[in-house]
Design a protein around this motif. Structure first.
Motif, short mmCIF file in Angstrom:
data_model
loop_
_atom_site.label_atom_id
_atom_site.label_comp_id
_atom_site.label_asym_id
_atom_site.label_seq_id
_atom_site.Cartn_x
_atom_site.Cartn_y
_atom_site.Cartn_z
N SER A 47 13.68 18.85 66.76
CA SER A 47 13.19 17.94 68.53
C SER A 47 13.62 18.59 68.98
O SER A 47 13.22 18.83 70.52
CB SER A 47 14.26 16.88 68.07
OG SER A 47 13.49 15.28 66.70
N GLN A 48 14.97 19.82 69.70
CA GLN A 48 15.41 20.26 70.27
C GLN A 48 14.69 20.68 70.68
O GLN A 48 15.11 21.53 72.25
CB GLN A 48 16.93 20.27 69.92
CG GLN A 48 17.45 20.74 70.90
CD GLN A 48 19.31 21.27 70.85
OE1 GLN A 48 19.97 21.29 69.78
NE2 GLN A 48 19.66 21.42 71.83
N GLU A 49 14.47 22.14 69.73
CA GLU A 49 13.31 23.48 70.03
C GLU A 49 12.06 22.76 70.72
O GLU A 49 12.00 23.83 71.57
CB GLU A 49 13.52 24.19 68.61
CG GLU A 49 14.41 24.52 68.59
CD GLU A 49 14.32 25.32 66.96
OE1 GLU A 49 13.18 25.54 67.26
OE2 GLU A 49 15.24 25.62 66.83
N THR A 50 11.23 22.05 70.54
CA THR A 50 10.34 21.71 71.40
C THR A 50 10.38 20.62 72.10
O THR A 50 9.07 20.05 72.62
CB THR A 50 9.56 20.95 69.50
OG1 THR A 50 9.52 19.75 69.45
CG2 THR A 50 9.20 22.45 68.27
N GLY A 51 11.08 19.68 72.21
CA GLY A 51 11.05 18.70 73.43
C GLY A 51 10.61 17.44 73.13
O GLY A 51 10.58 16.13 73.21
N ARG A 52 10.59 17.31 71.42
CA ARG A 52 9.73 16.30 71.24
C ARG A 52 10.79 15.39 70.37
O ARG A 52 11.10 15.83 69.15
CB ARG A 52 8.53 16.63 69.82
CG ARG A 52 7.50 17.42 71.07
CD ARG A 52 6.65 17.39 69.98
NE ARG A 52 4.80 17.06 69.99
CZ ARG A 52 4.44 15.57 69.13
NH1 ARG A 52 4.98 16.55 67.85
NH2 ARG A 52 3.57 14.49 69.60
N ARG A 53 10.87 13.92 70.68
CA ARG A 53 11.77 13.51 70.45
C ARG A 53 12.14 12.79 68.91
O ARG A 53 11.30 11.48 69.57
CB ARG A 53 13.09 12.64 71.61
CG ARG A 53 13.81 12.16 71.52
CD ARG A 53 15.36 12.72 70.89
NE ARG A 53 16.60 12.26 70.75
CZ ARG A 53 17.25 13.30 69.90
NH1 ARG A 53 17.92 14.77 69.87
NH2 ARG A 53 18.81 12.51 69.96
N TYR A 54 12.78 13.38 68.24
CA TYR A 54 12.30 12.15 66.85
C TYR A 54 13.56 11.78 66.75
O TYR A 54 15.00 12.34 66.38
CB TYR A 54 11.84 12.66 66.15
CG TYR A 54 10.50 12.88 65.82
CD1 TYR A 54 9.44 12.29 64.77
CD2 TYR A 54 10.06 14.24 66.38
CE1 TYR A 54 8.60 12.72 65.66
CE2 TYR A 54 8.81 14.53 66.90
CZ TYR A 54 7.39 13.47 65.70
OH TYR A 54 6.07 14.10 66.40
N LEU A 55 13.78 10.25 66.62
CA LEU A 55 15.57 9.15 66.09
C LEU A 55 15.62 9.72 64.93
O LEU A 55 16.92 9.74 64.43
CB LEU A 55 15.25 7.96 67.21
CG LEU A 55 15.27 8.24 68.91
CD1 LEU A 55 14.68 7.16 69.21
CD2 LEU A 55 16.20 9.05 68.69
N ASN A 60 3.58 11.79 65.76
CA ASN A 60 4.33 10.92 67.02
C ASN A 60 5.45 10.30 67.01
O ASN A 60 5.75 9.31 66.18
CB ASN A 60 2.83 9.76 67.14
CG ASN A 60 1.49 10.68 66.66
OD1 ASN A 60 1.22 11.31 68.10
ND2 ASN A 60 1.22 9.82 66.14
N PRO A 61 6.12 10.72 68.16
CA PRO A 61 7.78 9.86 68.33
C PRO A 61 7.61 9.21 68.76
O PRO A 61 6.59 8.66 68.85
CB PRO A 61 8.48 10.98 69.30
CG PRO A 61 6.98 12.07 69.79
CD PRO A 61 6.10 12.18 68.90
N PRO A 62 8.71 7.89 68.36
CA PRO A 62 10.18 8.40 67.97
C PRO A 62 10.09 9.12 66.43
O PRO A 62 11.36 9.10 66.04
CB PRO A 62 10.51 7.78 68.44
CG PRO A 62 10.00 6.78 68.11
CD PRO A 62 8.79 6.52 68.41
N THR A 63 9.74 8.63 65.66
CA THR A 63 9.18 8.50 63.65
C THR A 63 8.62 9.35 63.56
O THR A 63 7.66 9.59 64.08
CB THR A 63 9.84 7.20 63.81
OG1 THR A 63 10.30 5.98 63.87
CG2 THR A 63 9.92 6.64 62.34
N ILE A 64 9.24 10.01 62.26
CA ILE A 64 8.69 10.80 61.21
C ILE A 64 8.45 9.99 60.31
O ILE A 64 8.28 9.26 60.03
CB ILE A 64 9.25 11.99 61.12
CG1 ILE A 64 9.94 12.93 61.72
CG2 ILE A 64 8.50 12.68 59.71
CD1 ILE A 64 10.84 13.94 61.31
N ARG A 65 6.77 9.84 60.16
CA ARG A 65 6.22 8.73 58.78
C ARG A 65 6.09 9.98 57.83
O ARG A 65 5.80 10.91 57.66
CB ARG A 65 5.37 7.88 59.44
CG ARG A 65 5.67 7.71 60.67
CD ARG A 65 4.09 6.46 61.35
NE ARG A 65 4.62 5.80 62.76
CZ ARG A 65 4.72 5.91 64.14
NH1 ARG A 65 4.81 7.53 64.05
NH2 ARG A 65 5.22 4.92 64.45
#
Length: 479
Positions: free
Chosen positions: A342-350, A384-389
């Protein structure tokens, strides 16, 4: 009154730099940027020597450097006194001890010139100090990242045992053999061991033995001289030379050709070696850590791996458990990789959805931690952020395939299945601990296969090395 001194460094007879020696603190000399006197020479240790004023005398102390320090042609053993005119030899660097030069003024013009030169000197000195501070900060940051890259993530009992083994091995200089399936993190274990050892200031060099042919692997390990073979356009130092003073990690050691194994064994025993095409003996101080996912006992029995090398490598042995045996660690590792990517790609997953976590924990993980890392990375990139399904997790059919799991319980013989089913139907329930049940079942399976450990491990769905540990744990012996 004690005389103030300065050091003037020479390379090939040409002065390259000068350093004042402070009288109130030691001056460190070495290859690392943290030193007050930094020498750009691979023969110089990272922290090579110190010079300080003790009881009114200037003394040099060798910090147990790998290539030693000479003062006026005499090798320093511990501490020695130095004087004006002393000549210090460190690697290819010659350092002359001289009296500290003072700025002198001769008339107005010369006094102005001296003052300007002095001001310019201190200005440049301040700039160098600021640059050195920035480089030190960057060095600290990189070391922090290196520490993170060698961090063992997990709280399962199995991984805690590995941590204990790493700590014990790090305090030793002995050769270490790391065993485990592909993708369990054998190189990570080697790096953690190096970072916790007394060699952490030295280099760690890694080499995959399966990536080279026999001739190229020899060159990679021991180097070659210019013109040694077609394409050898310049002299190249090998991995052993590059790892001098540190650790060399050899992955897939079972892939090494038997011919090269003999040479490698001699080096392990402390013998000097020569570069390919060379005739100069080279000795190094290197700790060897080897790894394999092969069954070395079977390799020895088949003649593909030398028996003497097998015993020489197994001075210390660390078995890294597969991910499926690390209860509770899948969630920790998945969260670690989710935050990292998430940090490397800038795609914030919680977080992961409950269904996604359940899918991760029910999967068999034939590719172990490496497979988990790749699956999470793909989910971060494609989801699709913010959750990995659960739908974001693309696992391999190998994780549930009997073909990809020859060691799984599904491959047991029909007779064993029928025996188990019959036993469940006819025997009354008797309370027992899990250890008692496990021991009893291992004994029965061993007897069924006439103590053929390979077939027994395959039937039980475990690795051969795991079965060996169980046999030792329960003190089992063939009747």
């Amino acid at each position: 009154m004690t005389q103030k001194l300065e050091l003037v460094c020479f390379r090939n007879g040409t002065p390259t730099s000068a350093f004042f020696l402070p009288m109130d603190r030691p001056t460190t000399i070495g290859r690392a940027i943290e030193n007050a006197v930094t020498l750009d020479d691979e023969r110089c240790s990272r922290f090579h020597a110190t010079i300080e004023l003790r009881d009114g005398k200037w003394t040099l102390f060798d910090l147990n450097s790998r290539n030693g320090t000479l003062v006026d042609g005499v090798r320093v053993e511990g501490r020695t006194e130095i004087f004006v005119g002393s000549r210090i030899q460190i690697g290819r660097e010659t350092i002359l001890v001289e009296p500290q030069r003072e700025f002198e003024a001769f008339g107005d013009s010369r006094e102005t010139t001296a003052r300007l030169e002095r001001d310019d000197f201190f200005s440049r000195q301040n700039e160098m100090t600021a640059l050195l501070g920035a480089e030190r900060a960057e060095n600290t940051r990189l070391r922090s990242l290196l520490g993170q890259s060698s961090e063992m993530i997990g709280r399962s009992k199995a991984i805690r045992e590995v941590e204990k083994c790493i700590d014990r091995a790090a305090r030793s200089k002995a050769t270490v053999l790391i065993r485990g399936e592909s993708g369990v993190g054998k190189e990570l274990v080697a790096r953690a061991m190096h970072e916790r050892s007394s060699r952490r200031s030295g280099p760690m060099v890694c080499l995959n033995c399966a990536a080279f042919s026999e001739s190229l692997l020899t060159s990679e390990l021991f180097g070659h001289e210019k013109g040694a073979f077609t394409g050898a356009l310049e002299t190249k130092i090998g991995k052993f030379e590059a790892a001098d003073g540190g650790t060399i990690f050899l992955d897939e050691i079972a892939e090494m050709n038997p011919g090269l194994q003999a040479t490698f064994l001699r080096v392990l025993e402390g013998a000097a070696f020569e570069r390919v095409g060379g005739n100069r003996s080279i000795s190094v101080d290197v700790r060897v850590v080897a790894a394999t996912n092969r069954n070395l006992e079977e390799e020895v029995a088949s003649g593909r791996f030398r028996r003497d090398l097998y015993f020489r490598l197994r001075v210390l042995e660390i078995n890294v458990p597969p991910l499926r045996e690390r209860e509770g660690d899948v969630d920790l590792l998945a969260d670690h990789f989710r935050e990292r990517f998430s940090q490397e790609t800038g795609r914030r997953y919680l977080d992961f959805s409950p269904e996604a976590r359940a899918a991760l924990n029910s999967y068999h993980w034939p590719g172990n931690v490496r497979e988990l890392k790749n699956i999470v990375e793909r989910a971060v990139l494609m989801g699709n952020p913010p959750t990995i399904r659960k739908t974001d997790l693309v696992t391999s059919a190998l994780g549930n395939s009997n073909e990809a799991r020859p060691e799984s319980a599904s491959s047991e013989s029909r007779s064993v299945k029928e025996e188990r089913s019959s036993a469940r139907e006819t025997k009354p329930f008797v309370p027992a601990t899990l250890k008692e049940i496990e021991r009893d079942y291992i004994v029965k399976t061993l007897k069924h296969y006439a103590w053929n450990k390979s077939k027994t491990a395959k039937s039980l769905g475990i690795e051969r090395t795991t079965l060996d540990r169980k046999i030792q744990l329960y003190g089992l012996r063939k009747e």
